[in-house]
Structures are given as C-alpha cells and as structure tokens.
Design a protein around this motif. Structure first.
Motif, PDB file in Angstrom:
ATOM      1  N   MET A   1      26.703  -9.913 -39.829  1.00 41.71           N
ATOM      2  CA  MET A   1      28.042  -9.426 -40.067  1.00 41.71           C
ATOM      3  C   MET A   1      28.047  -7.904 -39.894  1.00 41.71           C
ATOM      4  O   MET A   1      27.186  -7.215 -40.402  1.00 41.71           O
ATOM      5  CB  MET A   1      28.489  -9.784 -41.481  1.00 41.71           C
ATOM      6  N   ARG A   5      32.940  -2.535 -39.513  1.00 41.56           N
ATOM      7  CA  ARG A   5      34.337  -2.970 -39.369  1.00 41.56           C
ATOM      8  C   ARG A   5      35.022  -3.011 -40.716  1.00 41.56           C
ATOM      9  O   ARG A   5      36.147  -2.554 -40.870  1.00 41.56           O
ATOM     10  CB  ARG A   5      34.419  -4.340 -38.708  1.00 41.56           C
ATOM     11  N   TRP A   6      34.349  -3.589 -41.700  1.00 39.55           N
ATOM     12  CA  TRP A   6      34.955  -3.741 -43.021  1.00 39.55           C
ATOM     13  C   TRP A   6      35.043  -2.397 -43.723  1.00 39.55           C
ATOM     14  O   TRP A   6      35.977  -2.156 -44.493  1.00 39.55           O
ATOM     15  CB  TRP A   6      34.199  -4.789 -43.823  1.00 39.55           C
ATOM     16  N   PRO A  54      37.593 -16.325 -31.867  1.00 39.43           N
ATOM     17  CA  PRO A  54      37.883 -16.913 -33.176  1.00 39.43           C
ATOM     18  C   PRO A  54      36.859 -17.959 -33.615  1.00 39.43           C
ATOM     19  O   PRO A  54      36.696 -18.203 -34.815  1.00 39.43           O
ATOM     20  CB  PRO A  54      39.269 -17.527 -33.007  1.00 39.43           C
ATOM     21  N   ASP A  57      33.902 -15.528 -34.814  1.00 39.57           N
ATOM     22  CA  ASP A  57      34.245 -14.514 -35.807  1.00 39.57           C
ATOM     23  C   ASP A  57      35.688 -14.721 -36.262  1.00 39.57           C
ATOM     24  O   ASP A  57      36.581 -13.954 -35.907  1.00 39.57           O
ATOM     25  CB  ASP A  57      34.055 -13.119 -35.190  1.00 39.57           C
ATOM     26  N   PHE A  58      35.885 -15.762 -37.058  1.00 41.68           N
ATOM     27  CA  PHE A  58      37.245 -16.080 -37.478  1.00 41.68           C
ATOM     28  C   PHE A  58      37.846 -14.981 -38.351  1.00 41.68           C
ATOM     29  O   PHE A  58      39.026 -14.659 -38.226  1.00 41.68           O
ATOM     30  CB  PHE A  58      37.300 -17.421 -38.215  1.00 41.68           C
ATOM     31  N   GLU A  59      37.044 -14.369 -39.228  1.00 42.40           N
ATOM     32  CA  GLU A  59      37.558 -13.312 -40.099  1.00 42.40           C
ATOM     33  C   GLU A  59      38.035 -12.114 -39.280  1.00 42.40           C
ATOM     34  O   GLU A  59      39.110 -11.555 -39.529  1.00 42.40           O
ATOM     35  CB  GLU A  59      36.498 -12.860 -41.110  1.00 42.40           C
ATOM     36  N   GLY A  60      37.244 -11.719 -38.294  1.00 41.69           N
ATOM     37  CA  GLY A  60      37.640 -10.618 -37.423  1.00 41.69           C
ATOM     38  C   GLY A  60      38.887 -10.947 -36.622  1.00 41.69           C
ATOM     39  O   GLY A  60      39.773 -10.112 -36.451  1.00 41.69           O
ATOM     40  N   ALA A  62      41.228 -13.064 -37.529  1.00 41.60           N
ATOM     41  CA  ALA A  62      42.357 -13.072 -38.468  1.00 41.60           C
ATOM     42  C   ALA A  62      42.826 -11.645 -38.762  1.00 41.60           C
ATOM     43  O   ALA A  62      44.028 -11.372 -38.803  1.00 41.60           O
ATOM     44  CB  ALA A  62      41.962 -13.783 -39.759  1.00 41.60           C
ATOM     45  N   MET A  63      41.880 -10.724 -38.938  1.00 37.05           N
ATOM     46  CA  MET A  63      42.230  -9.324 -39.193  1.00 37.05           C
ATOM     47  C   MET A  63      42.984  -8.741 -38.007  1.00 37.05           C
ATOM     48  O   MET A  63      43.973  -8.042 -38.168  1.00 37.05           O
ATOM     49  CB  MET A  63      40.967  -8.518 -39.489  1.00 37.05           C
TER      50      MET A  63
END
Length: 85
Positions: A1, A5-6, A54, A57-60, A62-63
């Motif tokens: 991860m 980015r976060w 997606p 990296d579904f979280e990325g 979604a963001m």
C-alpha cells in the motif's frame, strides 16, 4: 500500500481546515474557499491517477471517483449564472 497517497489526503484535509486570518468574507471569500478546495481536489487527482485499476486498487479508485465528482460539482458552483432572456 502506498502511504504517500494517504498522507496527501490527510495533508489536504488539514490545509482545507486552516482558515487564513485575512481571508475575505462574503461572496469573494466564498469563491476563494471554493478555489482552494478545487486546487486540493486537483492535487488528489494527480496522486490518484486515471491509470488506477479498480480491481487492483479499489480504495484508490473510489478516492479518485469521489474527487472527480466533487471537482465537477464545485466547478459548476463557480460557473457564472446563465442569462436567459
């Protein structure tokens, strides 16, 4: 991860919460705040690029989708009202 980015997301949140002491009020101040939010969303879109898959990296993904939707919505807010005759 990828932590960077976060960290960018958290940094953007902190910057948006900081209100400059000399920020104008009224319509001018509101427009400046919208522009600052748009700049932060543009930054997030650079960190979460269109190449995000997606599946991987579904979280990325979604963001990115959220940032795009917010950017479009705020862009509409800055558009001058149309003059209908």
């Amino acid at each position: 991860m990828r932590q960077d980015r976060w960290q960018n997301v958290i940094h953007a949140a902190f910057l948006l919460e900081e209100a400059p002491e000399n920020e104008a009020g009224g319509a001018a101040g509101a427009e400046e705040r919208l522009r600052r939010v748009q700049a932060m969303l543009d930054s997030l879109l650079e960190v979460f690029p269109a190449s995000i898959d997606p599946v991987d990296d579904f979280e990325g993904f979604a963001m990115r989708r959220l940032a795009q939707a917010l950017r479009r919505t705020l862009g509409e807010e800055l558009e001058p009202p149309s003059k209908e005759c």
